[in-house]
Each structure stands twice: as structure tokens, then as C-alpha cells.
Design a protein around this motif. Sequence first.
Motif, PDB file in Angstrom:
ATOM      1  N   VAL A  10       0.794  -1.215  -0.075  1.00  0.00           N
ATOM      2  CA  VAL A  10      -0.070  -0.156  -0.138  1.00  0.00           C
ATOM      3  C   VAL A  10       0.883   1.182   0.113  1.00  0.00           C
ATOM      4  CG1 VAL A  10      -1.571   1.344   1.420  1.00  0.00           C
ATOM      5  CG2 VAL A  10      -2.175  -0.923   1.000  1.00  0.00           C
ATOM      6  N   ASP A  11       2.015   1.209   0.462  1.00  0.00           N
ATOM      7  CA  ASP A  11       2.985   2.397   0.749  1.00  0.00           C
ATOM      8  C   ASP A  11       3.370   2.592  -0.660  1.00  0.00           C
ATOM      9  OD1 ASP A  11       2.887   2.294   3.445  1.00  0.00           O
ATOM     10  OD2 ASP A  11       4.651   1.329   3.615  1.00  0.00           O
ATOM     11  N   LYS A  12       3.668   1.978  -1.482  1.00  0.00           N
ATOM     12  CA  LYS A  12       3.804   2.097  -3.077  1.00  0.00           C
ATOM     13  C   LYS A  12       2.683   2.633  -3.750  1.00  0.00           C
ATOM     14  CE  LYS A  12       6.462   0.681  -6.907  1.00  0.00           C
ATOM     15  NZ  LYS A  12       5.480   0.836  -7.667  1.00  0.00           N
ATOM     16  N   ASN A  54      -3.494   5.759   5.935  1.00  0.00           N
ATOM     17  CA  ASN A  54      -2.929   5.370   7.367  1.00  0.00           C
ATOM     18  C   ASN A  54      -2.954   3.777   7.280  1.00  0.00           C
ATOM     19  OD1 ASN A  54      -3.152   8.104   8.211  1.00  0.00           O
ATOM     20  ND2 ASN A  54      -5.498   7.960   8.517  1.00  0.00           N
ATOM     21  N   PHE A  55      -2.697   3.188   6.240  1.00  0.00           N
ATOM     22  CA  PHE A  55      -2.549   1.567   6.151  1.00  0.00           C
ATOM     23  C   PHE A  55      -1.080   1.252   5.761  1.00  0.00           C
ATOM     24  CE2 PHE A  55      -7.039   2.220   6.744  1.00  0.00           C
ATOM     25  CZ  PHE A  55      -7.766   1.462   7.479  1.00  0.00           C
ATOM     26  N   SER A  56      -0.213   1.723   6.481  1.00  0.00           N
ATOM     27  CA  SER A  56       1.003   1.339   5.983  1.00  0.00           C
ATOM     28  C   SER A  56       1.418  -0.094   6.531  1.00  0.00           C
ATOM     29  CB  SER A  56       2.086   2.379   6.792  1.00  0.00           C
ATOM     30  OG  SER A  56       3.381   2.162   6.578  1.00  0.00           O
ATOM     31  N   GLY A  57       1.803  -0.729   5.620  1.00  0.00           N
ATOM     32  CA  GLY A  57       2.351  -2.156   5.898  1.00  0.00           C
ATOM     33  C   GLY A  57       1.373  -2.922   5.217  1.00  0.00           C
ATOM     34  N   VAL A  76      -8.008  -6.865  -3.493  1.00  0.00           N
ATOM     35  CA  VAL A  76      -7.931  -7.470  -2.226  1.00  0.00           C
ATOM     36  C   VAL A  76      -6.904  -6.783  -1.286  1.00  0.00           C
ATOM     37  CG1 VAL A  76      -6.627  -9.810  -1.384  1.00  0.00           C
ATOM     38  CG2 VAL A  76      -8.151 -10.092  -3.245  1.00  0.00           C
ATOM     39  N   ILE A  77      -7.196  -6.742  -0.093  1.00  0.00           N
ATOM     40  CA  ILE A  77      -6.366  -5.972   0.622  1.00  0.00           C
ATOM     41  C   ILE A  77      -5.757  -7.001   1.812  1.00  0.00           C
ATOM     42  CG2 ILE A  77      -6.106  -4.090   2.664  1.00  0.00           C
ATOM     43  CD1 ILE A  77      -8.221  -2.569   0.776  1.00  0.00           C
ATOM     44  N   ILE A 156     -14.523   3.290   4.087  1.00  0.00           N
ATOM     45  CA  ILE A 156     -13.745   2.054   3.923  1.00  0.00           C
ATOM     46  C   ILE A 156     -12.860   2.128   4.850  1.00  0.00           C
ATOM     47  CG2 ILE A 156     -12.340   0.608   2.477  1.00  0.00           C
ATOM     48  CD1 ILE A 156     -13.734   2.037  -0.050  1.00  0.00           C
ATOM     49  N   ALA A 157     -12.123   3.042   5.173  1.00  0.00           N
ATOM     50  CA  ALA A 157     -11.060   3.212   6.186  1.00  0.00           C
ATOM     51  C   ALA A 157     -11.498   3.186   7.590  1.00  0.00           C
ATOM     52  CB  ALA A 157     -10.115   4.434   6.096  1.00  0.00           C
TER      53      ALA A 157
END
Length: 659
Positions: A10-12, A54-57, A76-77, A156-157
Motif C-alpha cells: 500500500v505504501d507504494k 493510514n494503512f502502512s504495511g 484484495v487488501i 472504507i478506512a
Amino acid sequence: MIRAYYSEPVDKFLLDSPSSILGDLTQNHSFALEDLQKNAWIAQIEILQRELKNFSGAYIAFEYAIPRMGKRIDVVIIYRGIVFALEFKVGDNKYTKSAIEQVLDYSVDLKNFHEQSHNCAIIPVVVSTEAPREELVLNKYPDAIYQPIMANKNNIAEYLSEILNKIACKNQIDSEVWLNSVYRPTPTIIEAAQALYTGHSVKEISRSDSGAINLAATSNTISSIIDHSKLQKRKSICFITGVPGAGKTLAGLNIANERHNVDEGEHAVFLSGNGPLVDVLQEALARNEVASCSDVKTTKGKARRKAKAFIQNIHHFRDDNLQSDLAPIERVAVFDEAQRAWTKEQATSFMSKKRNMRDFSMSEPEFLISVLDRHEDWATIICLIGGGQEINTGEAGLPEWFTAIHDSYPHWDVYASDQLTEIEYTNGNNIYSALSDEQLTIKKDLHLSVSVRSFRSERLSGFVKAILDLNLKTAVELNKELREVYPLKVTRDLEAAKNWLKSKARGSEGLGITAYSGAYRLKPYGIHVKSQIDPKTWFLNNKNDVRSAAFLEDAATEFDIQGLELDWTCVAWDSSLRIKNGAWEFKNFRGTRWQNVNDEIRRRYLLNAYRVLLTRARQGMVIFIPEGSVDDETRLPEFFDPMYNFLLECGVSILNAFQ
């Protein structure tokens, strides 16, 4: 097959430009790209780049493949040991039943067939972008799949964070390993036909674990036989055997699809005398092509005609080739359920009475071989043989094929497995006695020994055989293996059985009631076997259609369902087959009373009918055995109680009305 069109941490993903992400999606999309799809991707990228800040990693994948279904999950997450499967409905202002069912199907598919998802929590999410806010409710199924969550473009977040706070997963997921996980599907025959027809390979849609015979190896063996026959200008007949649900039909469909090529002179056809199977597959292929094709010129009628060239009723094929002595266009013919081809007596009687051909004097196997024998150089016949599957008057079984080869076609090469001489295929006949060593070649890959219909348990067919053999010791041992992975229940309450089926089936999983075609005294319980179903409607229409299997009103008989399957079934047991003094009694209801069935062939048909019914459920089964009535001499409790007690002795658990 590309597993995902775009996949990155997600970071990228947050740093990548929307245009570059869209470029990857577009480049990997192998079909004509419509503006509607392109705009949907743009919206998804915009929404998720805003919501996932805010979902780093975490890890994200767009358009992740579900080969068994021939579809892809929108997004897919993967985060903190949880797999989120997102189905986007861009522009929708409500959460539709079809979207909820679709995302739940994807999640169940991952859980059952995707190796890295077996032990993961899986949360399906429907994202209807313009829909109103719905309260977040977390309800978990026993296998750690959650009931679908409803989200819109703005929460969603919020919902993902709340879920992560409520669910603590010990198992961490290596995203790269998950993405490239082994996928071991066991599709229904309808799904398999659709997938093969649209370009998937048998490797993509079949299991590959050590407990199952590799269907690809069987297909390769058949292909080598066809290639050898073509090169050497030989005529060959190949027999594929296997236990119920082992994938014989899948192997046959794969060969017919691979060789369905007129330009190279190898035109192949898949033939079956099973009318319901042919009708259902033709309709399923036609519906699927219309639904997936953007060409407005692809009408249902056109798609159906195309499907009929690939899958044909064997009796129509026979009648067409009675009109001419010319060689057919087909050089490769796959005969499904070849043991059900007609004997000489049955075929001669039918042709005389129904076709006014009084000089016809061949069995169906002999005639069908004669049609392919018209080719001057080469031809190949593939016979798919199921042991203990003859259920109708005049069905020849395997010996009739070898009689035809011996009497009329000694120049044909014969290929078979080392299992073909088992009594369940031969009825005790020495089928090889008239063949020379040069004529017969044994290839072990031509036998499929493990059921893959029931992906939860490959011991089901053995358990059913033990039941029908009244082999209590073996049934008890096999049931110990079944009970943990394959729900199997017995009940005296039909409503309890229906409620159990409804509670088990998720998404679009198939469920239905089945019964023996002669079970006329199940009528007091609302099961009317004389009321014929339309197999196409029963199998393919959704649960809101009162004529569908899932509506649980109409029962399918062994003739309707042979060769097909459902995920969950209720087998309604009547007193045509009953236990007395430790042995089977065979009965036929005629007029107002039960009559003994004394003919050995008819007894075998009755036993085989129940073999078919008991091997149709992929995931689980409940057997309904009525209590009977002391006030009705046609339904006395003593007709039913011994069978019920025998199943209890075998270890089958009771389903009560309150469960």
C-alpha cells in the motif's frame, strides 16, 4: 494466468500515479476494454488512495484471479493477518443481493481452494460507492469467513480500522507468498465446462494435491493416444474409468475442447446420452457467453447453436449418422457415461418402434464405433466409464463395447487402465478374453481413483459403497474420516433437513432435494417424483425462482442429476430400498401396493440409483428417512426404521428439528 493485474504494498500504491496504475490494469486486461470498466478502475484507485493513507504495511491487489469461477476479485487488501475481499459497485446507491452473493462466493472460493487462505480470516466487503451508511456488524461463520460488510466510498478506512481493532489474528500473512499461492479448485462440471470453453486449461481448474489423480496427466495420456493414432493412421478406442466424481467428465470435456478444431481435421465432439446433463451444459455455456460478451450480435440463439456443436446428445448424433453412410466431420468422439449405451436388444427395439427401421440390428456401441470407422485413415473414441452407474433399462454396461470390438472391429487399438477388469465395471465378465496382446495397451493414467467432486472429503464414494454393500465395519471406519470435514446428517424431519441446507449454503452455492424416481410414497411428505423438473431451470436459475433447486420444492431424480452435482443435498429415502434381516429388500410400488423386484438387473439399477443420489453433494448431505405411519400400509414404520438405525450404527449423526 496473471494472478493480479496490479499488486503492490500500500505504501507504494499511494505513491504511484493513478495513470500508471491504470496503465498496468489496462495492459494486463486481455479482453476488449470498455469505457465502463476503465472508469470503474479510475474511481477505485481514487477512492482507495484516499482511504488507505493510514494503512502502512498493508498490501493491495487489483483484479485477483479466481480461475474456478473464471472471474476476478476487484480488490484484495491484506493487513495484519486478515484478507479483505472488496467488490466495488461504482455509482450504485444500494447494496444489491447479487453483489453480496458475489463477494461471498469469492471469499468461500479463497477459503476452500486457495492454499494460503485456508487458515486466514476472510472478510468480504461490498463497496457501493453512493449507498447510504450501514451499521458495521461482524458475524463469523465457523470457517473464519465473515458475513459481508457494507461500505460506501467514504467509510472504507473507518470500517477496516474498526474491524482490525475487534479481530486479533495470530497468523501473519506473507503477501507475496499469498499472492502466488497454489490454487487447488474442484469446479462443478458446469463451472468446468464454462471455464474450458472460455480458454482456461485443465491445470487451472483442477486440483493438484497429492491426494488426487492429476487430471492433466490423464488428459496428456489421451492426447498422446490421439496423436499416435493420427500419425500411424490407426483407429483407437480409449476407456477412462473412475470412481463417482473422480473427474472423468472433466477429462473428456478437456479433450473435446482441445481438439475442437475443424481447420486441422481433428474436429472433436463431446457426446452424452444423459439428456439433462447435455441440456444443462448447453444452456450454461450459452448463458455464460451472452453474459460475458460485449458483442451485441451474440444472441442467445447463436450462442446456443455454437454450444450444441461442442456438446451433443448421443442419440441425436446417432440419428444424424443414420441418414448417410459418409464419414462424420468428427474424428475424435468423447462418449460420456459410455456404460449407459444401449444393448442390441434395446437399440433394435427402439429403432424398430420409434424410427421404423426394422432392419437395424446393432447395439449402440457397435453402431457408434461403425460411424467413426467410416474414416479411411484414423479416428479415436474416448469412452468415459463409471462403475455402478447403470440405472435404466437396456443400458449395456462395459461388456457390450468389447463384444462389438471383438465381433466387428478387431483392427481397432484398445487402451484401458489396469482397473478396467474390476467387477463393478464388467459385471463379472472376462472382457479381455477375445483381445490379442497386440491389440490391447494398458495405461494406468486412464483410471481416476479419487473423488474430487467432494473437495471436503475424497472418501465419500467409499463410504457410500460401504453403505450399499451393508458393510457396517467399513462404513464405521470411513465415517470417522468423513465427520470432521464432510457434514453428514440423518433426520426424520424434512423441514429440519431444508432448514439445515439453507443454513449451510452461502453465496450461490447449490442446494436441492433428490429422490429415487420410483419413490411414489414420498408424496405425503410433499415430494412428488412424478412431477418432472426442467433440469436447465432447476440447476441454473437462482434461489428466488420457485422452480429452482434452491427453492427446495421440486426434487430431482437420479435421471435428472446423474453427471451433475450440488454443494448441499437432501436425499429423501423411500422404502423402495429397505433393510430386512440384515439384507436389502428391493421393492417397486405399483398401483396401490408394493411388489418385490426379483430381476437381478432391475435390482442393480435400483441400488445404482441410490449410489447416484448419495454421491451428488460436494460439501455435505442430509438423508431424510420418514418415520412412516401405522395407519398407512404403504408407509409402515418398519419399512424405514431399519435403514435409519443402520445409518446411526454407521456413525451418521442425527439432525433434530431444532438444529
